[in-house]
Design a protein around this motif. Structure first.
Motif, short mmCIF file in Angstrom:
data_model
loop_
_atom_site.label_atom_id
_atom_site.label_comp_id
_atom_site.label_asym_id
_atom_site.label_seq_id
_atom_site.Cartn_x
_atom_site.Cartn_y
_atom_site.Cartn_z
N THR A 116 -66.86 11.99 -8.27
CA THR A 116 -68.22 11.70 -7.84
C THR A 116 -69.03 12.98 -7.61
N ASP A 117 -70.32 12.84 -7.82
CA ASP A 117 -71.25 13.94 -7.52
C ASP A 117 -71.88 13.76 -6.14
N HIS A 118 -71.59 12.65 -5.49
CA HIS A 118 -72.16 12.37 -4.17
C HIS A 118 -71.04 11.96 -3.21
N PRO A 119 -70.28 12.94 -2.72
CA PRO A 119 -69.11 12.61 -1.87
C PRO A 119 -69.45 11.85 -0.61
N ALA A 120 -70.59 12.11 0.00
CA ALA A 120 -70.94 11.41 1.24
C ALA A 120 -71.06 9.90 1.00
N LYS A 121 -71.68 9.53 -0.11
CA LYS A 121 -71.80 8.10 -0.45
C LYS A 121 -70.44 7.54 -0.85
N ALA A 122 -69.67 8.34 -1.58
CA ALA A 122 -68.37 7.86 -2.04
C ALA A 122 -67.43 7.60 -0.87
N VAL A 123 -67.47 8.46 0.15
CA VAL A 123 -66.59 8.31 1.30
C VAL A 123 -66.84 6.98 2.01
N ARG A 124 -68.09 6.63 2.13
CA ARG A 124 -68.43 5.36 2.78
C ARG A 124 -67.85 4.18 2.01
N GLN A 125 -68.00 4.23 0.68
CA GLN A 125 -67.46 3.14 -0.14
C GLN A 125 -65.93 3.12 -0.09
N LEU A 126 -65.32 4.30 -0.12
CA LEU A 126 -63.86 4.38 -0.08
C LEU A 126 -63.31 3.81 1.21
N PHE A 127 -63.97 4.14 2.32
CA PHE A 127 -63.45 3.71 3.61
C PHE A 127 -63.30 2.21 3.69
N PHE A 128 -64.32 1.48 3.26
CA PHE A 128 -64.27 0.04 3.40
C PHE A 128 -63.22 -0.58 2.48
N LYS A 129 -62.84 0.13 1.43
CA LYS A 129 -61.79 -0.37 0.55
C LYS A 129 -60.40 -0.12 1.12
N ILE A 130 -60.27 0.93 1.92
CA ILE A 130 -58.94 1.28 2.44
C ILE A 130 -58.79 0.98 3.93
N ALA A 131 -59.84 0.43 4.54
CA ALA A 131 -59.81 0.18 5.99
C ALA A 131 -58.67 -0.74 6.40
N GLU A 132 -58.40 -1.75 5.56
CA GLU A 132 -57.34 -2.69 5.90
C GLU A 132 -55.98 -2.00 5.93
N GLN A 133 -55.76 -1.09 4.97
CA GLN A 133 -54.50 -0.35 4.93
C GLN A 133 -54.38 0.60 6.13
N LEU A 134 -55.47 1.23 6.49
CA LEU A 134 -55.45 2.18 7.61
C LEU A 134 -55.48 1.48 8.96
N ASP A 135 -55.90 0.22 8.97
CA ASP A 135 -56.03 -0.56 10.21
C ASP A 135 -57.07 0.05 11.14
N PHE A 136 -58.17 0.50 10.56
CA PHE A 136 -59.32 0.98 11.34
C PHE A 136 -60.55 0.19 10.94
N ASP A 137 -61.52 0.15 11.85
CA ASP A 137 -62.73 -0.64 11.61
C ASP A 137 -63.97 0.21 11.39
N ALA A 138 -63.94 1.48 11.80
CA ALA A 138 -65.12 2.33 11.69
C ALA A 138 -64.71 3.78 11.45
N PHE A 139 -65.61 4.53 10.84
CA PHE A 139 -65.37 5.95 10.63
C PHE A 139 -66.67 6.73 10.78
#
Length: 237
Positions: A116-139
């Motif tokens: 990605t050329d926009h890591p800040a936006k990518a991180v937000r999208q990544l988090f919601f995809k992996i939140a269930e695995q990490l067992d966290f609700d917010a970042f």
């Protein structure tokens, strides 16, 4: 139980859940001359015996069991039950499987960020995809402003929109500012009475962890994860 407590008593009276869990049929088949093997994967345990390993959170010992007929002069005169304690083995297998899933998750996330050329936006999208695995609700990600030296919010997710402004100045440092270069864990937030914890309670956080972001010995900022479904974040996480 001691032998004196169980000798001469009906097995299903001593362990009534055998019938409730539909395991009595294995004993009936053994009396007909058939053997049965019970696996941990399907039954978890045969008899509800306590686990000898204190570090496990399981209420019962995990077991594999073999129920076989006991023969005497060609006739079935009883049943032999052999139970193997596999609690520790299964626990290690769970740990390895979880680590494997997290390694795969890390590789996948890293690949997404590199593309990605926009890591800040990518991180937000990544988090919601992996939140269930990490067992966290917010970042939240805070980065140091090179001009002011202060932490500014770079990306966030899972925080109520009306509360995002309250997290703009990194309230985690108000709890322990000296720990900005170390891992900081906030557990049992609902039980904390200090006023600086009010903002976390308002956002529905019950536990949080703050991780320093660094590269080449440079302190870049902080990465914060929070959960509202459990009260404790363990060090090994």
């Amino acid at each position: 139980k001691k032998l004196a407590d169980v000798a001469g008593k009906n097995l299903f009276t001593l362990f009534p859940d055998l019938e409730e869990r539909k395991l009595a049929s294995h004993f009936e088949r053994a009396l007909q001359g058939e053997s049965s093997v019970l696996s941990t994967a399907l039954h978890h345990y045969l008899l509800p015996l306590p686990s000898p390993f204190r570090e496990t959170s399981r209420s019962h010992m995990l077991q594999t069991a073999r129920i076989t007929p006991l023969f005497f002069e060609g006739n079935v005169c009883g049943i032999v039950v052999v139970i193997e304690d596999v609690t520790q083995r299964e626990g290690q297998a769970d740990i390895l499987a979880k680590q494997h899933r997290r390694d795969e998750l890390l590789s996948w996330a890293l690949a997404q960020l590199l593309e990605t050329d926009h890591p800040a936006k990518a991180v937000r999208q990544l988090f919601f995809k992996i939140a269930e695995q990490l067992d966290f609700d917010a970042f939240l990600i805070y980065l140091h402003n090179p001009e002011t030296g202060k932490l500014v919010i770079n990306a966030a997710g899972g925080i109520p929109v009306e509360l995002e402004k309250d997290f703009a100045s990194c309230p985690f440092l108000a709890v322990s500012p000296a720990e900005s270069h170390q891992v900081l864990t906030l557990n049992s937030i609902s039980e904390r009475t200090e006023p600086e914890f009010a903002i976390f309670k308002k956002a529905g956080m019950s536990a949080a962890v703050v991780l320093p972001l660094s590269a080449k010995n440079r302190n870049l900022g902080l990465l914060c994860f929070a959960t509202g479904t459990r009260d404790w974040i363990f060090p090994e996480e």
